[in-house]
Motif scaffolding. Sequence first.
Motif, PDB file in Angstrom:
ATOM      1  N   ILE A   1      -0.221 -11.645   4.385  1.00 40.18           N
ATOM      2  CA  ILE A   1      -1.603 -11.261   4.121  1.00 40.18           C
ATOM      3  C   ILE A   1      -1.595 -10.497   2.806  1.00 40.18           C
ATOM      4  O   ILE A   1      -0.711  -9.680   2.543  1.00 40.18           O
ATOM      5  N   ARG A   2      -2.552 -10.814   1.986  1.00 39.03           N
ATOM      6  CA  ARG A   2      -2.626 -10.202   0.659  1.00 39.03           C
ATOM      7  C   ARG A   2      -2.965  -8.735   0.802  1.00 39.03           C
ATOM      8  O   ARG A   2      -3.831  -8.352   1.584  1.00 39.03           O
ATOM      9  N   VAL A   3      -2.263  -7.922   0.032  1.00 44.07           N
ATOM     10  CA  VAL A   3      -2.535  -6.488  -0.012  1.00 44.07           C
ATOM     11  C   VAL A   3      -2.674  -6.090  -1.471  1.00 44.07           C
ATOM     12  O   VAL A   3      -2.131  -6.750  -2.362  1.00 44.07           O
ATOM     13  N   PRO A   4      -3.410  -5.021  -1.719  1.00 46.15           N
ATOM     14  CA  PRO A   4      -3.590  -4.626  -3.118  1.00 46.15           C
ATOM     15  C   PRO A   4      -2.281  -4.149  -3.735  1.00 46.15           C
ATOM     16  O   PRO A   4      -1.451  -3.538  -3.062  1.00 46.15           O
ATOM     17  N   GLY A   5      -2.122  -4.465  -4.986  1.00 49.62           N
ATOM     18  CA  GLY A   5      -0.977  -3.964  -5.743  1.00 49.62           C
ATOM     19  C   GLY A   5      -1.440  -2.841  -6.652  1.00 49.62           C
ATOM     20  O   GLY A   5      -2.618  -2.495  -6.686  1.00 49.62           O
ATOM     21  N   PRO A   6      -0.522  -2.293  -7.403  1.00 44.58           N
ATOM     22  CA  PRO A   6      -0.891  -1.220  -8.325  1.00 44.58           C
ATOM     23  C   PRO A   6      -1.819  -1.730  -9.421  1.00 44.58           C
ATOM     24  O   PRO A   6      -1.743  -2.897  -9.812  1.00 44.58           O
ATOM     25  N   ASP A   7      -2.669  -0.850  -9.904  1.00 46.21           N
ATOM     26  CA  ASP A   7      -3.555  -1.210 -11.016  1.00 46.21           C
ATOM     27  C   ASP A   7      -2.719  -1.689 -12.197  1.00 46.21           C
ATOM     28  O   ASP A   7      -1.696  -1.105 -12.529  1.00 46.21           O
ATOM     29  N   GLY A   8      -3.163  -2.769 -12.805  1.00 54.74           N
ATOM     30  CA  GLY A   8      -2.497  -3.286 -13.996  1.00 54.74           C
ATOM     31  C   GLY A   8      -1.315  -4.189 -13.721  1.00 54.74           C
ATOM     32  O   GLY A   8      -0.735  -4.731 -14.651  1.00 54.74           O
ATOM     33  N   SER A   9      -0.949  -4.379 -12.467  1.00 55.32           N
ATOM     34  CA  SER A   9       0.196  -5.229 -12.149  1.00 55.32           C
ATOM     35  C   SER A   9      -0.224  -6.691 -12.164  1.00 55.32           C
ATOM     36  O   SER A   9      -1.294  -7.053 -11.687  1.00 55.32           O
ATOM     37  N   SER A  10       0.644  -7.536 -12.719  1.00 58.28           N
ATOM     38  CA  SER A  10       0.363  -8.976 -12.712  1.00 58.28           C
ATOM     39  C   SER A  10       0.916  -9.654 -11.466  1.00 58.28           C
ATOM     40  O   SER A  10       0.726 -10.850 -11.269  1.00 58.28           O
TER      41      SER A  10
ATOM     42  N   MET B   1       5.622   8.913  -3.235  1.00 56.74           N
ATOM     43  CA  MET B   1       4.821   7.772  -3.674  1.00 56.74           C
ATOM     44  C   MET B   1       3.990   8.123  -4.902  1.00 56.74           C
ATOM     45  O   MET B   1       3.641   7.257  -5.680  1.00 56.74           O
ATOM     46  N   TYR B   2       3.660   9.385  -5.048  1.00 61.70           N
ATOM     47  CA  TYR B   2       2.825   9.810  -6.162  1.00 61.70           C
ATOM     48  C   TYR B   2       3.684  10.110  -7.379  1.00 61.70           C
ATOM     49  O   TYR B   2       4.687  10.805  -7.284  1.00 61.70           O
TER      50      TYR B   2
ATOM     51  N   SER C   1       7.273   3.292  -6.791  1.00 61.40           N
ATOM     52  CA  SER C   1       6.542   3.381  -5.522  1.00 61.40           C
ATOM     53  C   SER C   1       5.053   3.074  -5.665  1.00 61.40           C
ATOM     54  O   SER C   1       4.296   3.260  -4.724  1.00 61.40           O
ATOM     55  N   ARG C   2       4.629   2.597  -6.811  1.00 60.65           N
ATOM     56  CA  ARG C   2       3.190   2.359  -7.014  1.00 60.65           C
ATOM     57  C   ARG C   2       2.620   1.354  -6.015  1.00 60.65           C
ATOM     58  O   ARG C   2       1.511   1.515  -5.538  1.00 60.65           O
ATOM     59  N   HIS C   3       3.376   0.317  -5.688  1.00 55.41           N
ATOM     60  CA  HIS C   3       2.882  -0.671  -4.725  1.00 55.41           C
ATOM     61  C   HIS C   3       2.759  -0.054  -3.333  1.00 55.41           C
ATOM     62  O   HIS C   3       1.830  -0.366  -2.589  1.00 55.41           O
ATOM     63  N   ALA C   4       3.687   0.836  -2.970  1.00 53.89           N
ATOM     64  CA  ALA C   4       3.625   1.488  -1.654  1.00 53.89           C
ATOM     65  C   ALA C   4       2.428   2.423  -1.587  1.00 53.89           C
ATOM     66  O   ALA C   4       1.764   2.518  -0.552  1.00 53.89           O
ATOM     67  N   LEU C   5       2.126   3.105  -2.675  1.00 48.70           N
ATOM     68  CA  LEU C   5       0.953   3.971  -2.709  1.00 48.70           C
ATOM     69  C   LEU C   5      -0.314   3.136  -2.539  1.00 48.70           C
ATOM     70  O   LEU C   5      -1.190   3.488  -1.742  1.00 48.70           O
ATOM     71  N   ALA C   6      -0.404   2.015  -3.246  1.00 50.89           N
ATOM     72  CA  ALA C   6      -1.562   1.135  -3.099  1.00 50.89           C
ATOM     73  C   ALA C   6      -1.691   0.643  -1.660  1.00 50.89           C
ATOM     74  O   ALA C   6      -2.789   0.592  -1.104  1.00 50.89           O
TER      75      ALA C   6
ATOM     76  N   GLU D   1      10.746  -2.078   3.718  1.00 48.42           N
ATOM     77  CA  GLU D   1      10.416  -0.723   3.291  1.00 48.42           C
ATOM     78  C   GLU D   1       9.822   0.103   4.417  1.00 48.42           C
ATOM     79  O   GLU D   1       9.469  -0.425   5.468  1.00 48.42           O
ATOM     80  N   GLY D   2       9.666   1.369   4.140  1.00 50.08           N
ATOM     81  CA  GLY D   2       8.996   2.284   5.047  1.00 50.08           C
ATOM     82  C   GLY D   2       8.101   3.237   4.281  1.00 50.08           C
ATOM     83  O   GLY D   2       8.363   3.549   3.110  1.00 50.08           O
ATOM     84  N   ILE D   3       7.039   3.687   4.937  1.00 45.51           N
ATOM     85  CA  ILE D   3       6.117   4.682   4.386  1.00 45.51           C
ATOM     86  C   ILE D   3       5.986   5.811   5.389  1.00 45.51           C
ATOM     87  O   ILE D   3       5.816   5.565   6.587  1.00 45.51           O
ATOM     88  N   ARG D   4       6.075   7.035   4.899  1.00 46.20           N
ATOM     89  CA  ARG D   4       5.794   8.238   5.699  1.00 46.20           C
ATOM     90  C   ARG D   4       4.480   8.806   5.200  1.00 46.20           C
ATOM     91  O   ARG D   4       4.423   9.479   4.179  1.00 46.20           O
ATOM     92  N   CYS D   5       3.420   8.532   5.927  1.00 36.78           N
ATOM     93  CA  CYS D   5       2.095   9.002   5.527  1.00 36.78           C
ATOM     94  C   CYS D   5       2.042  10.526   5.466  1.00 36.78           C
ATOM     95  O   CYS D   5       1.443  11.096   4.561  1.00 36.78           O
ATOM     96  N   SER D   6       2.664  11.184   6.438  1.00 37.06           N
ATOM     97  CA  SER D   6       2.594  12.640   6.537  1.00 37.06           C
ATOM     98  C   SER D   6       3.216  13.335   5.339  1.00 37.06           C
ATOM     99  O   SER D   6       2.821  14.433   4.974  1.00 37.06           O
ATOM    100  N   ALA D   7       4.191  12.694   4.712  1.00 38.34           N
ATOM    101  CA  ALA D   7       4.889  13.312   3.583  1.00 38.34           C
ATOM    102  C   ALA D   7       4.562  12.642   2.252  1.00 38.34           C
ATOM    103  O   ALA D   7       5.043  13.082   1.215  1.00 38.34           O
ATOM    104  N   GLY D   8       3.787  11.548   2.279  1.00 36.50           N
ATOM    105  CA  GLY D   8       3.488  10.828   1.045  1.00 36.50           C
ATOM    106  C   GLY D   8       4.748  10.247   0.418  1.00 36.50           C
ATOM    107  O   GLY D   8       4.926  10.290  -0.787  1.00 36.50           O
TER     108      GLY D   8
END
Length: 167
Positions: free
Chosen positions: A47-56, A124-125, A130-135, A92-99
Motif C-alpha cells: 500500500i502506498r505511503v507518503p515519502g519525504p518531501d522532495g523524494s523521487s 526520526m527528527y 529517517s525521513r521516510h520513517a517520519l513521514a 524497520e521499527g518505529i517507537r512513537c513514544s520516543a520519536g
Amino acid sequence: MQARSHAMCLTLLLCSGLATAQLLPDSPDWRESEVPPPPAFDVKRLIRVPGPDGSSLKYGIDPATLSVTPEGVVRYVIVASSADGGQNVMYEGIRCSAGQHRVYARHNATGGWSVLSGSEWQPMYGSAASRHALALSLAGVCKDRAVNRSASNIVRTLKSEQPGGFD
C-alpha cells in the motif's frame, strides 16, 4: 478581563506542561522484545505511503508484515522504489513514544535478507536516513506520541490516506 487573563495563564501552563512531558525520557526500564526474523513480503500487496518531501522514490509497506509489539514498537517491511525499477527493501521499527526509528534488516533481490546486528534506535527528527520513517509515522503509524491503536487500525488509516494503492 481578569477571567480572560486567568484563562490565558492556564492555557500557557497546560501547553508548557505538555511540551515538557514530551521532552521527558522513556522509562530506563524500557526494553524491546525479541526481534523476530524479517517476515516474508510481497510487493503485490504494497500500500502506498507518503515519502519525504522532495523524494523521487515511491514508498509502500506490505500490510501483512505490520505488527505492534506489547512495548509499543511498530514493525513493518517498507519498499522504496525508483522510477527505473530499483528497490530498497527494509525491515524497520518505529517507537512513537520516543520519536525513534530502527532498521533491523535490508533485503537484496539476489541474497535475501541481511540482518543488521547492533543496529540502534535513531531519532526520526533531523535525520536524513529517517525521513521516510517520519513521514510514515505522521501518516498514521503514530497518533501524537502513541501507537495508532493496532496494526489493523494503522493499515486502515494508511489506506484511507492514500487511495489508489501502490501504482
